[in-house]
Scaffold this motif. Structure first.
Motif, short mmCIF file in Angstrom:
data_model
loop_
_atom_site.label_atom_id
_atom_site.label_comp_id
_atom_site.label_asym_id
_atom_site.label_seq_id
_atom_site.Cartn_x
_atom_site.Cartn_y
_atom_site.Cartn_z
N GLY A 1 80.86 81.65 59.95
CA GLY A 1 79.77 81.69 58.99
C GLY A 1 78.66 82.63 59.41
O GLY A 1 78.10 83.36 58.60
N LEU A 2 78.33 82.63 60.70
CA LEU A 2 77.28 83.53 61.20
C LEU A 2 77.74 84.99 61.18
O LEU A 2 76.95 85.89 60.92
CB LEU A 2 76.85 83.11 62.60
N GLN A 3 79.02 85.22 61.45
CA GLN A 3 79.53 86.59 61.38
C GLN A 3 79.43 87.12 59.95
O GLN A 3 79.09 88.29 59.74
CB GLN A 3 80.98 86.64 61.86
N LYS A 4 79.71 86.27 58.97
CA LYS A 4 79.56 86.69 57.58
C LYS A 4 78.09 87.00 57.26
O LYS A 4 77.79 87.92 56.50
CB LYS A 4 80.08 85.60 56.64
N ARG A 5 77.19 86.25 57.86
CA ARG A 5 75.77 86.50 57.64
C ARG A 5 75.36 87.85 58.24
O ARG A 5 74.55 88.57 57.66
CB ARG A 5 74.93 85.37 58.24
N VAL A 6 75.93 88.18 59.39
CA VAL A 6 75.66 89.48 60.00
C VAL A 6 76.19 90.61 59.12
O VAL A 6 75.52 91.63 58.93
CB VAL A 6 76.28 89.56 61.42
N GLU A 7 77.37 90.42 58.56
CA GLU A 7 77.92 91.44 57.67
C GLU A 7 77.02 91.63 56.44
O GLU A 7 76.82 92.74 55.97
CB GLU A 7 79.34 91.06 57.23
N LEU A 8 76.48 90.53 55.95
CA LEU A 8 75.54 90.61 54.84
C LEU A 8 74.29 91.40 55.25
O LEU A 8 73.79 92.24 54.49
CB LEU A 8 75.15 89.21 54.38
N GLY A 9 73.82 91.14 56.47
CA GLY A 9 72.65 91.87 56.96
C GLY A 9 72.90 93.36 57.06
O GLY A 9 72.02 94.17 56.74
N ARG A 10 74.08 93.74 57.50
CA ARG A 10 74.41 95.16 57.60
C ARG A 10 74.43 95.82 56.21
O ARG A 10 73.97 96.94 56.04
CB ARG A 10 75.76 95.36 58.29
N ALA A 11 74.94 95.09 55.21
CA ALA A 11 74.94 95.62 53.85
C ALA A 11 73.52 95.78 53.33
O ALA A 11 73.18 96.78 52.69
CB ALA A 11 75.75 94.71 52.93
N LEU A 12 72.64 94.83 53.63
CA LEU A 12 71.25 94.93 53.22
C LEU A 12 70.54 96.11 53.88
O LEU A 12 69.64 96.71 53.29
CB LEU A 12 70.50 93.64 53.54
N ALA A 13 70.97 96.43 55.10
CA ALA A 13 70.36 97.55 55.82
C ALA A 13 70.62 98.89 55.13
O ALA A 13 69.91 99.86 55.39
CB ALA A 13 70.89 97.60 57.27
#
Length: 262
Positions: A156-168
């Motif tokens: 779940g946290l890895q998916k959140r990191v991937e979301l953060g990279r997309a937002l970047a």
């Protein structure tokens, strides 16, 4: 209002298989737009064409009023489109903050000399990128793991990191491919809250593929339903959930044949 993303008569054929046939849809600015359907309905193929990873066999795709049909995929972040993937695509040996920083590369413009000396505009751009990345870390509530290698984190946290990279990537349109798949209830609720905040606080339009009907019905403005490569319904969550073709597709109800028995 001009659609942010518009597909007109889009089809995709793989050999003798029609993966998608004559798809029309419009994603308006500010919407949370969901694409649902049974497995194999063509949802990810649609996303791959919208992000130019695949090119359509027929039809036209427009983004921000610009025809992007057949454009190379690497141009999409510069135009304002970012996405996550159904299968995790993170750098597992790198830290959370470094993964998010990779999403900034499209907006970092520097020459070889400036990068080597790390001075002037290059230094300013790097500092600004790190400040933006830290803001995303705070937004996604992952400050305590910012320096942790991503591969050691929960799914779940890895998916959140991937979301953060997309937002970047500073997108105008964010494509989320089964973002909550494999998550528990608490993680799913967190992602739903983040999606709403992404739209409300950051002004980003969201288009998502999702199997979790709870999140689809709770936060979507518009829903399109695919089945066997065709769009069988679209409308508000309430309209779609009551549509006979959608009920049949999800429950496997056979259609009546010319007055015969189902």
């Amino acid at each position: 209002m001009t659609p942010l993303l518009e597909l007109s008569g889009v089809s995709k054929r793989f050999g003798g298989l029609d993966a998608l046939s004559g798809i029309d849809l419009k994603v308006m600015p500010g919407q949370i737009y969901s694409v649902i359907g049974p497995n194999g309905a063509g949802k990810t193929t649609l996303f791959n064409m919208a992000s130019c990873l695949l090119h359509p066999s027929a039809g036209q795709i427009r983004f921000g009023g610009q025809d992007i049909t057949g454009k190379p995929a690497h141009l999409m972040p510069r135009l304002g489109m970012a996405r996550t993937f159904q299968n995790l695509a993170v750098f597992k040996h790198e830290t959370v903050i470094d993964n998010i920083l990779t999403g900034m590369h499209t907006h970092l413009k520097t020459g070889i000399l400036g990068a080597a000396l790390f001075w002037g505009p290059t230094r300013k751009a790097e500092i600004a990128a790190r400040e933006a990345a830290e803001e995303i870390v705070e937004f996604l509530e992952i400050e305590t793991i910012r320096d942790v290698p991503v591969g050691t984190l929960s799914y779940g946290l890895q998916k959140r990191v991937e979301l953060g990279r997309a937002l970047a990537m500073r997108p105008r349109l964010l494509l989320l491919d089964e973002m909550v798949s494999g998550m528990n209830q608490e993680e799913t609720e967190d992602i739903a809250r983040f999606i709403l905040d992404i739209r409300e606080e950051r002004g980003i339009t969201v288009m998502m593929i999702e199997h979790d009907m709870g999140i689809v019905m709770d936060i979507s403005d518009h829903v399109a339903v695919l089945n066997f490569g065709r769009k069988i319904a679209d409308g508000t969550p309430q309209e779609v959930s009551a549509h006979p073709a959608v009920v049949a597709a999800y429950l496997g109800v056979a259609e009546n044949a010319a007055g015969g028995q189902p």
